[in-house]
Design a protein around this motif. Structure first.
Motif, PDB file in Angstrom:
ATOM      1  N   LEU A  39     114.395  17.760  44.933  1.00  0.00           N
ATOM      2  CA  LEU A  39     114.202  19.206  45.041  1.00  0.00           C
ATOM      3  C   LEU A  39     115.098  19.830  46.107  1.00  0.00           C
ATOM      4  O   LEU A  39     115.468  21.005  45.998  1.00  0.00           O
ATOM      5  N   GLU A  40     115.494  19.042  47.101  1.00  0.00           N
ATOM      6  CA  GLU A  40     116.428  19.531  48.119  1.00  0.00           C
ATOM      7  C   GLU A  40     117.794  19.856  47.510  1.00  0.00           C
ATOM      8  O   GLU A  40     118.543  20.678  48.044  1.00  0.00           O
ATOM      9  N   LYS A  41     118.133  19.189  46.394  1.00  0.00           N
ATOM     10  CA  LYS A  41     119.416  19.425  45.714  1.00  0.00           C
ATOM     11  C   LYS A  41     119.351  20.640  44.776  1.00  0.00           C
ATOM     12  O   LYS A  41     120.357  21.029  44.200  1.00  0.00           O
ATOM     13  N   LYS A  42     118.155  21.193  44.592  1.00  0.00           N
ATOM     14  CA  LYS A  42     117.934  22.344  43.718  1.00  0.00           C
ATOM     15  C   LYS A  42     118.467  22.115  42.290  1.00  0.00           C
ATOM     16  O   LYS A  42     119.262  22.912  41.775  1.00  0.00           O
ATOM     17  N   PRO A  43     118.028  21.030  41.642  1.00  0.00           N
ATOM     18  CA  PRO A  43     118.483  20.774  40.276  1.00  0.00           C
ATOM     19  C   PRO A  43     117.848  21.758  39.294  1.00  0.00           C
ATOM     20  O   PRO A  43     116.834  22.390  39.602  1.00  0.00           O
ATOM     21  N   ARG A  44     118.432  21.850  38.120  1.00  0.00           N
ATOM     22  CA  ARG A  44     117.856  22.697  37.066  1.00  0.00           C
ATOM     23  C   ARG A  44     116.741  21.971  36.329  1.00  0.00           C
ATOM     24  O   ARG A  44     115.905  22.599  35.694  1.00  0.00           O
ATOM     25  N   LEU A  45     116.750  20.604  36.410  1.00  0.00           N
ATOM     26  CA  LEU A  45     115.777  19.804  35.672  1.00  0.00           C
ATOM     27  C   LEU A  45     115.637  18.442  36.340  1.00  0.00           C
ATOM     28  O   LEU A  45     116.628  17.868  36.785  1.00  0.00           O
ATOM     29  N   ILE A  46     114.398  17.950  36.391  1.00  0.00           N
ATOM     30  CA  ILE A  46     114.144  16.582  36.845  1.00  0.00           C
ATOM     31  C   ILE A  46     113.557  15.830  35.669  1.00  0.00           C
ATOM     32  O   ILE A  46     112.651  16.327  34.984  1.00  0.00           O
ATOM     33  N   TRP A  47     114.070  14.630  35.435  1.00  0.00           N
ATOM     34  CA  TRP A  47     113.676  13.843  34.265  1.00  0.00           C
ATOM     35  C   TRP A  47     113.135  12.490  34.707  1.00  0.00           C
ATOM     36  O   TRP A  47     113.819  11.762  35.431  1.00  0.00           O
ATOM     37  N   LEU A  48     111.917  12.169  34.291  1.00  0.00           N
ATOM     38  CA  LEU A  48     111.347  10.848  34.535  1.00  0.00           C
ATOM     39  C   LEU A  48     111.408  10.077  33.223  1.00  0.00           C
ATOM     40  O   LEU A  48     110.848  10.502  32.207  1.00  0.00           O
ATOM     41  N   GLN A  49     112.072   8.958  33.238  1.00  0.00           N
ATOM     42  CA  GLN A  49     112.310   8.184  32.019  1.00  0.00           C
ATOM     43  C   GLN A  49     111.017   7.662  31.381  1.00  0.00           C
ATOM     44  O   GLN A  49     109.956   7.691  31.991  1.00  0.00           O
ATOM     45  N   ARG A  50     111.156   7.172  30.170  1.00  0.00           N
ATOM     46  CA  ARG A  50     110.016   6.649  29.413  1.00  0.00           C
ATOM     47  C   ARG A  50     109.267   5.614  30.252  1.00  0.00           C
ATOM     48  O   ARG A  50     109.868   4.747  30.879  1.00  0.00           O
ATOM     49  N   GLY A  51     107.944   5.771  30.289  1.00  0.00           N
ATOM     50  CA  GLY A  51     107.109   4.862  31.052  1.00  0.00           C
ATOM     51  C   GLY A  51     106.879   5.303  32.486  1.00  0.00           C
ATOM     52  O   GLY A  51     106.099   4.694  33.203  1.00  0.00           O
ATOM     53  N   VAL A  52     107.574   6.348  32.922  1.00  0.00           N
ATOM     54  CA  VAL A  52     107.434   6.837  34.295  1.00  0.00           C
ATOM     55  C   VAL A  52     106.599   8.119  34.274  1.00  0.00           C
ATOM     56  O   VAL A  52     106.993   9.114  33.679  1.00  0.00           O
ATOM     57  N   VAL A  53     105.429   8.055  34.903  1.00  0.00           N
ATOM     58  CA  VAL A  53     104.499   9.181  34.930  1.00  0.00           C
ATOM     59  C   VAL A  53     104.008   9.384  36.356  1.00  0.00           C
ATOM     60  O   VAL A  53     103.578   8.433  37.004  1.00  0.00           O
ATOM     61  N   SER A  54     104.053  10.626  36.827  1.00  0.00           N
ATOM     62  CA  SER A  54     103.587  10.934  38.178  1.00  0.00           C
ATOM     63  C   SER A  54     103.071  12.366  38.241  1.00  0.00           C
ATOM     64  O   SER A  54     103.861  13.307  38.382  1.00  0.00           O
ATOM     65  N   PRO A  55     101.747  12.545  38.143  1.00  0.00           N
ATOM     66  CA  PRO A  55     101.189  13.893  38.282  1.00  0.00           C
ATOM     67  C   PRO A  55     101.560  14.530  39.625  1.00  0.00           C
ATOM     68  O   PRO A  55     101.813  15.732  39.703  1.00  0.00           O
ATOM     69  N   GLN A  56     101.621  13.723  40.691  1.00  0.00           N
ATOM     70  CA  GLN A  56     101.988  14.248  42.007  1.00  0.00           C
ATOM     71  C   GLN A  56     103.418  14.796  41.992  1.00  0.00           C
ATOM     72  O   GLN A  56     103.686  15.873  42.536  1.00  0.00           O
TER      73      GLN A  56
END
Length: 134
Positions: free
Chosen positions: A90-107
């Motif tokens: 988030l410090e890099k101010k991206p347009r999108l963050i992607w968590l690959q298949r199998g990666v889940v984090s509500p936090q």
């Protein structure tokens, strides 16, 4: 959850993708996904403190060490390791963050939502790129 059209628009406009956890081993998913994205015209920025170079690109030890802006941060890490990576992303101010298949984090999703950055979880960027733009 973000609509296909929103994701498609970001993928069409994006130029740089930082791949956190990118391996230099061709048999690994992270390598195959990054290689595919590179072939689609994206600049891949490897983020892995254990390698120096992969796919012809210099690797950085952390997202904070990556010079300049990043459009998309694609994360190949265990779910429990993701929240601090997303905070750093988030410090890099991206347009999108992607968590690959199998990666889940509500936090991590809460962190991204609070910053107003879309976050996709448990989906493969290569598969979705091919489906939406192929």
């Amino acid at each position: 959850m973000f609509a296909d059209q929103q994701i498609k628009a970001i993928l069409q406009e994006a130029r740089t993708i930082a791949v956190v956890g990118l391996s230099d081993k061709p048999q690994r998913d992270s390598y195959r996904v990054a290689e595919y994205l590179q072939r689609q015209g994206y600049r891949i920025i490897p983020v892995n403190p254990t390698i120096e170079c992969v796919l012809g690109e210099r690797s950085y030890p952390s997202l904070a060490a990556v010079p300049g802006p990043v459009d998309i941060v694609d994360i190949f890490r265990r779910s429990e390791e993701v929240p601090p990576v997303v905070a750093e992303a988030l410090e890099k101010k991206p347009r999108l963050i992607w968590l690959q298949r199998g990666v889940v984090s509500p936090q991590a999703a809460e962190l991204a939502a609070a910053a107003g950055v879309p976050l996709v979880m448990d989906r493969c960027l290569k598969v979705e790129h091919g489906r939406l733009l192929g």
